[in-house]
Design a protein around this motif. Structure first.
Motif: not given
Ligand code: GDP
Length: 829
Positions: A318-337
């Motif tokens: 279900q869609e969240d209301d704009e008002g309910d949204l809070k900042d969240r940390p980013p999720v990072i993946t490390v890639m490479g050869h």
């Protein structure tokens, strides 16, 4: 009793005479009976003048004149008698009048009641028949008429006796009995009472057997119910009262009790109805939708067919209301050869930033960790490699927000670098380039930048938009800048989530822990996961028993972008599976079961071929074959991932390889089961099937292929996929031996004292050393001895000594696999 005038009826002579009273009669078996005795009247109305006696009548209780008072004359007596008669006549007339009045009133009451009852019943019946008509109109018009006819007939029939019956016994009193009416009634009542009390008394065997007395003991309510039933029966069929037509949701299969529940009908009725339809089932059995539909229609409800997949509806996002949204940390993946320093970069960040619980640098590895950067948190997925990234994406878990592309400054762009770029682009995830190993003298960061241009990655230093940071994982330089760049990128992305809703997450890693059972590391993506939450994850479900964070601490809850280990699963999910919190365990189970079934069906539908050759032949015959299913088991996760990646690349427009399952460890019976269900061959990379799996595979004709070189495996699959298997080297296992003891022999090294358990051990053959069904060494034999003698062969059941060429990490219970290679020509036509 009414004819007692002037006659003796039941009477008592003796001391009890002249007084009403109870006389106790005794019968056999200790039964007694009370009889009320009336005597006074009899005495008074004795017609003989001589013995006659005036008495105060009117009151039956007073009946004492037993003797003529002394000194009274005949005339006086006559007069008295006359007066007495007159009084009596008057009294009798009164009594008759009263009785008549009373009777009339009673009759009136009776009639009114009967009338209103009849009216009510008629009303009800009319309503019922109307409703019935409405219900049945669409379906059976003819039948409905019948029912109506019967209904009206029934309305008339039971109505009549209802009106007349209650009044009849009392409405015909004999006129002669009128003066005694009161007493008669009284007597009757008393008698009834006596009868009643007798009835409620002991029950004899005879009564019990004939059911006579028992039957009469039925309550009025029971009688009424019986009448009602009979009336309904007369109206025909199973006419339901107060019928509510329901919309019954009907899945592809439903349990009988659940069907009854959804219709709000009694289970017994549903079972009966099924039996009438020739289906002998119990309430716990499951019936198919078509049968259930018949039953639902029979009960007059509406069928609403739903598909199995509807069970997943409860977790539709279900869609969240704009008002309910809070900042969240980013999720990072490390890639490479490979070897460009992914693991080193991850470790460097972790060690530099994770402070708590760092004693000795040992922290729990849960597949992801969080670090702090300028008051903000960053979540790193600690699973370098592209397979994890793509498999998660393939499973619908869009976990990664930012990709850090590690490129070694001394090596420049390599094939896996390009692959990583493509993955990131395909997933539409922004990239940050970490140019690693700048501490090295040969480092040339600018070469990396220009190389990247060719792959449409224009870094900031080249006036592009992709951030680039020079780092050294070993020296720890540039890590702060890298983290800052990540924070900056995260800010641009404006990542938000609603912590106040049921949690949704993705499995990053999962394994079966010996002590703790199935454990999954879940990255919460939205909502908050709490202890006690009920969830479904992939084909598994459970209730959160404990949550453990990346520091190894137990926590009560985990919000968006927080990785936690989840305990309390019923089975091991797979990386990339999505976790959804649901309301009830029943829902969770239902969804998990549905998914399991769907996956099984899908695998079963994949085809019936079991060997590579068959698959290939099928691919050749059938132009439409689009997928070639395989199972992969490898010794380590890295190999499994590498094989998966290679498999992904195989194939053309017509054929594609699909890895149904890939895992780490020995090939087990469950793998064989899966292979059988989907007609897939099993590839073991440096692992072997355990004994039971081997047996099952032999029985079921499932092909197991062992490899120790990835390219060989890839080549074989490629050839099979393209339908062009060339001549190939085939390995035949000729024997197995188990190491019983290990000796050290000077000049030779370690020698294994073995027992050949299967086939034959041959000096010239190739050997592999297996520990826990995993290949740990492959090579040739240095010696094969039997009782000090060097021999060419040792048969099954015999003991021998073996030593490996240039390898001596051997232990008791290790298994030696003896194999020979032969070139086989693959001819398909
Ligand atoms: P991965 O395969 O991408 O995970 O690479 P690793 O992290 O395992 O690193 C491969 C090798 O490169 C290891 O021997 C590391 O010690 C080395 N290495 C990684 N980062 C650096 C660095 O910044 N400087 C130097 N000199 N060596 C590094």
């Amino acid at each position: 009793m009414s004819d007692s005038d002037g006659k003796k009826t039941l009477g008592v002579r003796g001391p009890g005479a002249g007084r009403p009273g109870n006389v106790k009669q005794s019968f056999s078996h200790g039964r007694t009976k009370n009889v009320v005795v009336e005597t006074k009247r009899k005495r008074v109305v004795v017609p003989k003048p001589g013995g006659a006696k005036p008495s105060v009548t009117g009151s039956p209780q007073v009946g004492d004149p037993t003797k003529r008072p002394a000194g009274i004359s005949d005339a006086e007596l006559d007069r008295r008698m006359k007066a007495l008669k007159a009084a009596k006549a008057q009294e009798e007339a009164d009594a008759v009048r009263r009785a008549d009045e009373e009777k009339k009133r009673a009759e009136d009451r009776e009639r009114r009641r009967a009338e209103s009852e009849a009216k009510e019943r008629e009303e009800k019946e009319r309503e019922e028949s109307l409703r019935q008509k409405a219900e049945d109109e669409a379906r059976k018009k003819r039948e409905e008429e019948e029912v109506k006819a019967r209904a009206s007939a029934a309305a008339a029939a039971p109505g009549e006796p209802a009106v007349s019956a209650p009044s009849s016994p009392r409405s015909a009193p004999k006129p002669s009995a009128a003066p005694r009416k009161d007493r008669d009634d009284n007597d009757r009542n008393k008698k009834n009472q006596r009868e009643d009390s007798r009835r409620s008394g002991k029950l004899t065997v005879n009564q019990a057997l004939t059911g006579g007395e028992g039957g009469r003991q039925r309550s009025m309510a029971a009688m009424k119910r019986k009448q009602e039933r009979a009336r309904q029966k007369a109206m025909g069929g199973n006419v339901e009262r107060e019928k509510v037509v329901r919309d019954v949701k009907l899945p592809e299969a439903i349990m009988v009790s659940e069907l009854a529940n959804r219709m709000s009908e009694r289970v017994a009725d549903v079972v009966k109805s099924l039996m009438q339809n020739g289906l002998m089932v119990t309430q716990t059995q499951t019936i198919d939708a078509d049968t259930a539909e018949l039953i639902i229609e029979e009960f007059g409800h509406n069928v609403v067919r739903v598909s199995d997949s509807d069970v997943e509806d409860v977790i539709t996002p279900q869609e969240d209301d704009e008002g309910d949204l809070k900042d969240r940390p980013p999720v990072i993946t490390v890639m490479g050869h490979v070897d460009h320093g992914k693991t080193s970069v991850l470790d460097a960040i972790r060690n530099a930033r994770v402070v708590a619980g760092e004693a000795g640098g040992i922290t729990q590895h849960i597949g992801a960790y969080q670090v702090e950067q300028g008051g903000n948190k960053l979540t790193f997925l600690d699973t370098p490699g592209h397979a994890a990234f793509t498999s998660m994406r393939a499973r619908g878990a869009h976990v990664t927000d930012i990709v850090v592309l590690v490129v070694a400054a001394d090596d420049a762009v390599m094939p896996q670098t390009i692959e990583a770029i493509n993955h990131a682009k395909a997933a539409d995830v922004p990239m940050i380039v970490a140019i690693n190993k700048i501490d090295k003298p040969a480092a040339d960061p600018d070469k990396v930048r220009t190389d990247l241009l060719q792959h449409e990655v224009i870094v900031e230093k080249m006036s592009g938009e992709v951030q680039d940071v020079e780092v050294s994982a070993t020296e720890g330089t540039g890590l702060d800048q890298l983290l800052e760049s990540i924070s900056l990128q995260a800010e641009i992305l404006e990542l938000k989530a609603n912590p106040d809703r049921a949690a949704v997450g993705a499995v990053i890693e999962a394994q079966l822990d010996v002590g703790r059972g199935p454990v999954a590391t879940v990255l919460v993506q939205n909502g908050t996961l709490r202890q006690g939450d009920i969830f479904v994850v992939g084909e598994q479900y459970g209730k959160v028993r404990a949550l453990i964070n990346d520091q190894g601490d137990r926590v009560k809850e985990a919000g968006p972008s927080v990785p936690v280990e989840v305990l309390g699963l019923n089975g091991t999910p797979e990386a990339g599976d999505v976790l959804n919190v649901v309301e009830t365990e029943a829902q969770a189970r239902e969804i998990a079961e549905y998914r399991e079934k769907a996956a099984k069906d899908k695998r079963a539908a994949a085809g019936a071929a079991t060997t590579l050759e068959q698959l290939m032949a099928k691919a050749k015959d059938d132009e439409n074959v689009t997928e070639m299913p395989i199972l992969v088991k490898a010794d380590v996760q890295g190999s499994a991932e590498a094989i998966n990646q290679a498999m992904e690349k195989i194939g053309n427009d017509e054929v594609r390889v699909r890895v149904l399952h890939s895992g780490v460890g020995a090939i087990t019976e469950s793998d064989i089961g899966l292979a059988e269900a989907s007609g897939a061959p099993v590839f073991g990379f440096n692992v072997r099937a355990n004994a039971s799996a081997r047996n099952t595979a032999n029985q079921k004709g499932i092909e197991i292929r062992y490899y120790s070189v990835i390219y060989d495996l890839v080549d074989d699959v490629k050839a099979a996929a393209s339908g062009l298997l060339s001549n190939a080297i085939k390995e035949n296992f000729i024997g197995y031996a188990t190491i019983k003891e290990v000796f050290k022999v000077t000049g030779v090294g370690k020698v294994a004292g073995c027992l050949v358990t299967e086939g034959v051990a041959r000096r010239s053959a190739g050997v592999r050393l297996l520990r826990d069904n995993t290949v740990i060494h492959e090579g040739t034999l240095k010696t094969l001895k039997r009782f000090k003698d060097e021999v060419a062969e040792v048969q099954s059941g015999q003991e021998c000594g073996m030593a490996f060429e240039a390898y001596d990490d051997i232990r008791p219970d290790d298994v030696i696999e003896i194999f020979e290679r032969e070139e086989v020509e693959r001819n398909l036509d």
